[in-house]
Design a protein around this motif. Structure first.
Motif, PDB file in Angstrom:
ATOM      1  N   ALA A 196     -20.953  54.983 -22.544  1.00 49.03           N
ATOM      2  CA  ALA A 196     -20.680  55.238 -23.955  1.00 49.03           C
ATOM      3  C   ALA A 196     -21.918  54.849 -24.757  1.00 49.03           C
ATOM      4  CB  ALA A 196     -19.468  54.459 -24.422  1.00 49.03           C
ATOM      5  N   THR A 249     -17.231  45.581 -31.922  1.00 52.00           N
ATOM      6  CA  THR A 249     -16.417  46.774 -31.770  1.00 52.00           C
ATOM      7  C   THR A 249     -15.818  46.739 -30.369  1.00 52.00           C
ATOM      8  OG1 THR A 249     -16.391  49.187 -31.994  1.00 52.00           O
ATOM      9  CG2 THR A 249     -18.295  48.228 -30.874  1.00 52.00           C
ATOM     10  N   SER A 255     -19.015  54.988 -29.098  1.00 52.44           N
ATOM     11  CA  SER A 255     -18.449  56.326 -28.972  1.00 52.44           C
ATOM     12  C   SER A 255     -18.748  56.883 -27.584  1.00 52.44           C
ATOM     13  CB  SER A 255     -19.014  57.250 -30.044  1.00 52.44           C
ATOM     14  OG  SER A 255     -18.482  58.550 -29.905  1.00 52.44           O
ATOM     15  N   PRO A 256     -17.722  57.374 -26.867  1.00 51.37           N
ATOM     16  CA  PRO A 256     -16.316  57.299 -27.240  1.00 51.37           C
ATOM     17  C   PRO A 256     -15.831  55.849 -27.216  1.00 51.37           C
ATOM     18  CG  PRO A 256     -16.533  58.013 -24.968  1.00 51.37           C
ATOM     19  CD  PRO A 256     -17.923  57.988 -25.525  1.00 51.37           C
ATOM     20  N   SER A 257     -14.677  55.610 -27.843  1.00 48.76           N
ATOM     21  CA  SER A 257     -14.171  54.245 -27.945  1.00 48.76           C
ATOM     22  C   SER A 257     -13.284  53.857 -26.776  1.00 48.76           C
ATOM     23  CB  SER A 257     -13.390  54.076 -29.247  1.00 48.76           C
ATOM     24  OG  SER A 257     -12.295  54.980 -29.282  1.00 48.76           O
ATOM     25  N   TYR A 280     -14.430  48.758 -26.818  1.00 42.01           N
ATOM     26  CA  TYR A 280     -14.318  49.906 -25.905  1.00 42.01           C
ATOM     27  C   TYR A 280     -13.128  49.623 -24.987  1.00 42.01           C
ATOM     28  CZ  TYR A 280     -15.501  53.235 -22.148  1.00 42.01           C
ATOM     29  OH  TYR A 280     -15.477  54.238 -21.227  1.00 42.01           O
TER      30      TYR A 280
END
Length: 756
Positions: A547, A617, A533-535, A619
């Motif tokens: 991030a 995940t 976060s943020p992505s 980014y």
């Protein structure tokens, strides 16, 4: 993955649309639904379509005449390489056995958020968030002319008739089969991006629905290619089929818009369609249909108000397929359409409950609810159809094991066949000698599903035993019938279609349920999650961003998680501090962009690895132009001697001749299956007018932009032609600049791309 290939050529304007349906319950197909109370009013639904109330649904009492409705999809792209024209629906006896034909798929205008018509290729890149933006096939819909021998009524199209194309052929088909209902399917895997936007407010819903009725029901097609105009398509379509994949979740196509409000908004969107369709039907003495393709996975059903949408839909086609496939490349092999959950199924249970994917679990969730997943149930069983896939999913390098390859390891997806052209999937007509060979055909009594094993290849899909089991289930549970996707996949004898139509139109000899699969008591294992976060972030050359990478314990106890980052392009440095955390703690992701970094959007993958396994995940880093205003296009003249940052489909390359200026140009190489597209992502000034300029050479050379703006043009010629494409960026300023040719029409060349 289910592959649906839509090829969109015309003598003057050509494009392609490929829908790749991947992951459990991401069906390329859509589905249809007819209102229960109107069955007797719909003259074409046949005597087998008896309505049943929820109280009729008793497994011990077979309804001998229930479950007799047959619905099937006819794909927009069927008219191209397969030459599967609407005439075949007549001459091969298909139309006479159908109640509803779904014509798939129409798209949503990304700018106006309305129904629209265009002829533009969709990107075949599954990682492109703007793959379907502005794409469509108006040429196939109402501009392609059919010779007398290919026309339903035996009369050749002429240049000055109001419309041509598939729409006109469907009109001729309806003239021969007045009881056949035809609906226009909107959405699908690649075209679902903007459903959340059109459903968001009362105003946006009214705007969208009225535009669809105006274009496809009232028939007010835009004049394109000499065809179309006011009322030219009136009377062809009997309603709409909605295929939103998927509301409220991120598991649709990358880039799809979704919101926590989608659940209620989808119900409201259906209500608006129902209201406007009924108003039109009353004014024109017609019964108008509203149907929907709806998911079979509990994780997606929970995002729909199952106890409300039934009052607006006529039929809900449940996509009871694509539950397993070769996206799990090394296995274990599994069944794409199990009727029942098997105790032997090695797949992971669907969180937060303990169930796995099966048609029975899906139908039960829709009708009776499922508290483990927060599903209310309450959908009338008599409006539900079960999905029957006419294609197969397969693996290769599969050992026999103890059960002819079922639940075994694999070396990868089965090799691509010539027509479907995608590894791990094949149409029925491509698997002759396997799926029609009794020596290779097997049946799993626990799931009541067929599969096929050659000694190396394992294929999962329909066989005669599974077809009968599905039809019996529908009869015994008071369901409406069957939905088939897609007619394009059939062999010349329509083997699967005829077997399904016969079974669905018959009755069950008895109604018994298999021995219930015992629900195991789960033993919590250590596991974790990772998120950033943020992505996403935008950084200019010479700048930096950061991030927070968070980890959490999802089951069991906390464990040590090692963190790594990959995917940074040249000129970009990515680091993590610390690089190892205890699950539940966080790390800082730092991004530094040098002055030499090339503008574009790059996915940075952050991976956490622990004893229990790995999770990742993403980014999304956008490197903006160094020009401040954001109008720089990198390597537009290809004078670096290499493609970067352009990306091309197979065969694309930089060449020294022919060139427009300088020493190099790009050579775009279409094949029989691809347009050869080369493209690059550019971040421009938002909400600003720009002009793309390029020089092209060759047959059917297209240049344009997609994403944050949609515009294109084309030219054909042996010399260099200057093309200009004016466009206006949206609030993101992000566009994809592209050049492509057309299928098997020869190489095209491009040079001196600029944006002003």
């Amino acid at each position: 993955m289910a592959l649906c290939i839509q090829v969109l050529p015309s003598p003057s304007l050509r494009s392609v649309f490929v829908q790749l349906v991947k992951g459990p319950f991401v069906a390329a197909a859509t589905s249809a639904a007819l209102v229960l109370g109107a069955l007797t009013a719909l003259a074409g639904l046949g005597p087998a379509a008896r309505s049943a109330s929820v109280t009729d649904i008793q497994p011990a009492a077979a309804a001998a005449t229930s479950g007799g409705v047959n619905i099937a999809y006819y794909d927009q792209w069927s008219i191209y390489g397969n030459a599967f024209y609407p005439k075949a629906l007549d001459t091969r006896g298909i139309a006479g056995k159908l109640n509803v034909l779904n014509y798939s798929f129409e798209n949503i205008d990304p700018t106006n958020l309305t129904c629209f018509e265009s002829t533009k290729a969709a990107s075949t890149d599954e990682t492109n968030p703007s793959a379907g933006d502005g794409a469509g096939d108006a040429y196939a819909d109402y501009q392609k002319t059919f010779a007398a021998g290919d026309a339903v009524n035996g009369t050749a199209d002429v240049w000055n008739q109001p419309i041509a194309g598939t729409f006109n052929q469907l009109k001729e088909l309806k003239a021969k089969y007045p009881n056949l209902k035809i609906v226009a399917s909107i959405g699908g895997w690649t075209y679902s991006k903007y459903f959340s936007d059109v459903a968001a407010t009362d105003a946006s819903r009214k705007k969208f629905v009225s535009s669809c009725i105006d274009m496809f029901i009232k028939g007010n097609l835009p004049v394109q290619g000499g065809f179309g105009g006011t009322g030219t398509a009136a009377g062809i379509f009997d309603g709409f089929d909605l295929d939103w994949e998927y509301p409220g979740v991120s598991s649709g196509h990358v880039g799809n818009h979704y919101s926590t409000a989608d659940k209620a908004n989808y119900t409201a969107l259906m209500a608006e369609f129902r209201t406007e369709l009924d108003a039109y039907g009353t004014a024109n003495s017609r019964k108008m249909l509203l149907t929907a393709a709806l998911p079979a996975g509990q994780d997606k059903i929970e995002q729909i108000e199952t106890n409300k949408v039934g009052s607006y839909l006529d039929y809900a086609n449940i996509m009871t397929y694509d539950m397993h496939g070769a996206w799990d490349a090394t296995g274990p092999t599994n069944l794409q359409d199990p009727l029942y959950q098997s105790a032997d199924d090695p797949s992971t249970a669907i969180s937060p409950g303990t169930e796995k994917y099966s048609a029975d679990n899906a139908i039960s969730a829709w009708t009776n609810g499922d508290s483990a997943y927060g599903i209310a149930g309450g959908f009338p069983a008599s409006k539900l159809t079960m999905g029957y896939p006419l294609y197969y999913r397969g693996w290769t390098g599969v050992p026999a094991g103890s059960n002819h390859g079922l639940y075994q390891s694999a070396t990868g997806p089965a090799p691509a066949r010539s027509t479907s052209a995608t590894a791990g999937i094949a149409y029925y007509k491509e698997l002759g000698g396997i799926v029609d060979n009794s020596a290779d055909t097997f049946y799993d009594p626990k799931s009541q599903t067929n599969y096929f094993y050659t000694g190396s290849e394992f294929w999962t899909g329909l066989g005669s035993q599974a077809i009968q089991a599905k039809a019996d289930y529908a009869h015994c549970h008071g369901l409406a019938g069957a939905m088939m996707y897609s007619l394009l996949d059939l062999d010349a004898n329509d083997t699967l279609f005829n077997q399904i139509a016969t079974a669905v139109s018959g009755s069950a000899s008895s109604c018994t349920s298999p021995t219930p699969t015992p629900t195991p008591t789960p033993t919590p294992a250590n596991d974790f999650s990772v998120a950033v976060s943020p992505s996403s972030g935008s950084v200019a050359p010479g700048g930096s961003a950061s991030a927070t990478v968070s980890t959490a314990v999802t089951s069991g106890s906390a464990q040590t998680v090692s963190l790594t980052a990959s995917g940074a392009p040249s000129g970009v440095t990515v680091s993590l501090s610390p690089t190892s955390v205890t699950a539940g703690s966080s790390s800082t992701l730092s991004v530094s962009v040098s002055s030499s970094a090339v503008a574009g959007t790059y996915p940075i993958t952050v991976t956490g690895t622990a004893a229990s396994g790995s999770h990742s995940t993403t980014y999304n880093l956008t490197v903006t132009s160094s020009s401040g205003g954001g109008t720089a296009l990198s390597n537009g003249g290809f004078e670096t001697g290499s493609l970067s940052p352009w990306a091309c489909q197979t065969g694309g390359k930089v060449v020294p001749t022919p060139v427009h200026t300088g020493s190099y140009a790009v050579d775009v190489v279409p094949t029989s299956n691809t347009t050869g597209e080369c493209d690059q992502n550019v971040t421009l000034s938002p909400n600003t007018s720009h002009t793309l300029t390029a020089y092209v050479q060759g047959n059917y050379a297209y240049v344009g932009v997609s994403g944050g703006a949609t515009a294109s043009t084309w030219a054909s010629g042996t010399g260099w032609t200057k093309l200009t494409v004016p466009f206006t960026t949206d609030s993101t300023g992000k566009v994809t600049v592209y050049i492509h040719g057309w299928y098997a029409q020869g190489d095209v060349y491009g040079d001196d791309f600029t944006i002003s």
